[in-house]
Structure formats: structure tokens, C-alpha cells
Design an enzyme around this catalytic site. Structure first.
Site, mmCIF file in Angstrom:
data_model
loop_
_atom_site.group_PDB
_atom_site.id
_atom_site.type_symbol
_atom_site.label_atom_id
_atom_site.label_comp_id
_atom_site.label_asym_id
_atom_site.label_seq_id
_atom_site.Cartn_x
_atom_site.Cartn_y
_atom_site.Cartn_z
ATOM 1 C CG HIS A 47 28.724 26.954 53.334
ATOM 2 N ND1 HIS A 47 27.907 27.304 52.280
ATOM 3 C CD2 HIS A 47 28.550 25.613 53.496
ATOM 4 C CE1 HIS A 47 27.278 26.230 51.832
ATOM 5 N NE2 HIS A 47 27.653 25.199 52.563
ATOM 6 C CD GLU A 132 19.102 30.440 50.909
ATOM 7 O OE1 GLU A 132 18.127 31.169 50.646
ATOM 8 O OE2 GLU A 132 20.210 30.883 51.277
ATOM 9 C CB CYS A 201 18.622 37.526 55.039
ATOM 10 S SG CYS A 201 20.374 37.550 55.402
#
Length: 316
Positions: A47, A132, A201
Site C-alpha cells: 500500500h 489482509e 509483526c
């Protein structure tokens, strides 16, 4: 000539590209080298408009659906991941495809499948409609994943069996907001299973920590990233929550509202995980042109994560 006002620019580190984004961009570039243009990409590979436009200039064609891809051309699936039905359809059409899903997103997919195989219903913490989330929920049959975005949502969900649940999370969420939602889930469903640590993450966690580290020193925060970048928008929110009176997302230097930061003497700059360092350099140059500038790097972690590209692209 007017004397430039003094200003200190604090550059948060780590910032910018993560290993998953780096890998995804390499996959598109290597696919173009291997097969020539056009190479199709389902959804924006990452993105960021600057990145997407530069890959488009090299011969990548970005589409939203597999139906828009000719069967005789290779297609790449974006770093965000795709529902299981997408590669299944590509195989049915005998298409050449490369999956650029970030390995840390794939890890969440594996977790979801493992829990499902044990008969557990999933609760996913994430943002509705984000690619996602669509990809992760699409790993399991419909109805097997309940989505929650807020603490309030936890009270509203109605699982099939409250004693047979597990949770997973989108990888780009606010660490603090997610911790609050996990606590609410564990309070309502004491037996709920989850990962050893949340699925957020390393890069998301590190970038948020670096914003918190500079928040107390700055009058304003600029986050370089795209409006559709989840991790970039979270950085803006983290800045506001940490006390920045002005916390703003900008795609490039030409979007900086100089009037809004006119009184600032210290400004923080960071970049989302899909924003290249060249855009940071551009912002620093824009400040140099207007201020007697001091630049300070504030590093809270060192990143050395690297993900291999798929074997099909490493083969001659």
C-alpha cells in the site's frame, strides 16, 4: 535574505520498508525480468502509491480480480495475502502465479488452519475490509472466523461454543489497542487460545515503539505513508496517544501543511512499512529548505530480518 528559524528533526528508527514489503517488491521486479511485461499483480503489491507507480512504469499491471488477468500471463498475489479460493482458481485456469504474501501473514494463516483442524472457532482481531483480513478469513469456511475491531465488539460476538475458541490478529494493528482487545476476549472467554505472543509483526511493533520514544521530544509528528496503509495509520494514532498535539499522515513532502507546524521547534518523522526511504529523504530536504535544521536519529531497535523470494524466481 531572511534567517531561517531553527528546528530539530527527529528521525525515528526503525522506519520504512519491512522484510515482507522488500520481498514483495523484489518478487514483482524478478517476475518482470523472468517473464517480461506485462506481469499482473492482484491488488496493490504493497500500500504505497510511489512504489506501485514505479512498478507500473516497469510493466506491472495492477488489477483487483483474477478475472482481469489473461490466463497466459503470470500473476502475483499481494503481500497482504489472499483467500484460499484465489490460488485455487488460478490452478483451475492453469495460470502461472507467484504468492508474495508476507511470511508473517502466512504464519497467521497456518495458525488459523491448525486451530480449525482442532475444532475451534476463530476470533480475528482486525479491520473489516482490509485485504489482509479478507485473506486470513478466507483461509477457513464462511462462519468459522468472527471479526472484532474494538473492545466493544467483544461483547457482541456470539460464538458457536464459548469454550472452543482461539484468537488471531492482523499483523499491522496498534500494539496497545490489540492488548486491550485480547484482555477483553480473555475476560469474557477465559479458555480462549491464542498465539504465544500476538501476531502483530516485528516491524509494526518496532515502528510504534520508535514513535513512542520520540513523542515526548516533539511538537508534531509526520508519518510518511499511504491513506490505505493500515500500519501507517496506526503510527499516526500511536503518536496522538503518546501526546503529540499534531500527528499527521503525508504521502510525500508536497502534502506537508507548513502552516499547521509553523510554531513547532521539534518535529518527528517516521515512515510506514511500505514507504521507501527516498520519500523520507524528500521530506528532510523540504525541511532543510525552510529551516536551520538539526537532524537527530533516534534508534530503538536494529532490524536484520530477510525473507527469501519463492524458488520459481530463483531458478534460471
Amino acid at each position: 535574505m531572511d534567517k531561517k528559524p531553527p528546528l530539530t528533526l527527529y528521525l525515528a528508527a526503525p522506519r520504512g520498508f519491512c522484510a515482507g514489503v522488500d520481498r514483495a517488491i523484489k518478487i514483482v521486479e524478478m517476475a518482470l525480468q523472468k517473464w517480461g511485461a506485462p506481469v499482473y499483480v492482484r491488488h496493490e503489491i504493497v500500500h504505497n502509491k510511489f512504489v506501485v507507480d514505479s512498478l507500473r512504469d516497469k510493466g506491472a499491471v495492477f488489477v483487483e480480480e483474477l478475472d482481469d488477468v489473461p490466463s497466459d500471463r503470470p500473476v502475483i498475489f499481494s503481500a497482504h495475502g489472499v483467500p484460499k479460493a484465489v490460488p485455487a482458481e488460478a490452478r483451475r485456469r492453469e495460470m502461472v502465479f507467484v504468492d508474495a504474501t508476507c511470511p508473517l501473514v502466512s504464519k497467521v494463516h497456518v495458525e488459523a488452519e491448525r486451530h480449525h483442524a482442532e475444532g475451534l472457532q476463530m476470533v480475528m482481531i482486525g479491520h473489516a475490509g482490509h485485504p489482509e483480513v479478507l485473506g486470513t478469513m478466507g483461509q477457513l469456511p464462511e462462519g468459522e472466523v468472527l471479526l472484532v475491531e474494538t473492545v466493544e465488539d467483544v461483547a457482541r460476538i456470539e460464538p458457536r461454543d464459548p469454550g472452543r475458541l482461539a484468537f488471531i490478529t492482523q499483523t499491522t494493528l496498534s500494539v496497545d489497542d490489540t492488548a486491550a482487545i485480547v484482555a477483553a476476549l480473555q475476560a469474557r472467554f477465559p479458555g480462549i487460545r491464542g498465539p504465544a505472543k500476538e501476531d502483530i509483526c516485528y516491524a509494526t511493533t518496532n515502528r510504534q515503539a520508535s514513535v513512542k520514544a520520540i513523542a515526548g521530544r516533539i511538537d508534531a509528528l509526520l508519518v510518511i505513508g499511504a491513506p490505505n496503509s493500515s500500519n501507517s495509520r496506526r503510527l499516526v494514532e500511536v503518536g496522538s496517544a503518546a501526546g503529540c498535539a499534531y500527528s499527521q499522515l503525508v504521502m510525500r513532502a508536497d502534502q506537508i501543511d507548513w502552516r499547521a507546524i509553523a510554531g513547532a521547534r521539534a518535529v518527528g518523522v517516521t515512515a510506514g512499512a511500505s514507504a521507501p526511504e527516498v520519500l523520507v529523504d524528500e521530506v528532510v530536504a523540504a525541511f532543510h529548505a525552510r529551516y536551520d535544521l538539526t537532524v537527530e536519529m533516534v534508534e530503538t531497535a536494529r532490524e536484520n530480518v530477510e525473507f527469501k523470494v519463492p524458488r520459481v524466481l530463483r531458478e534460471a
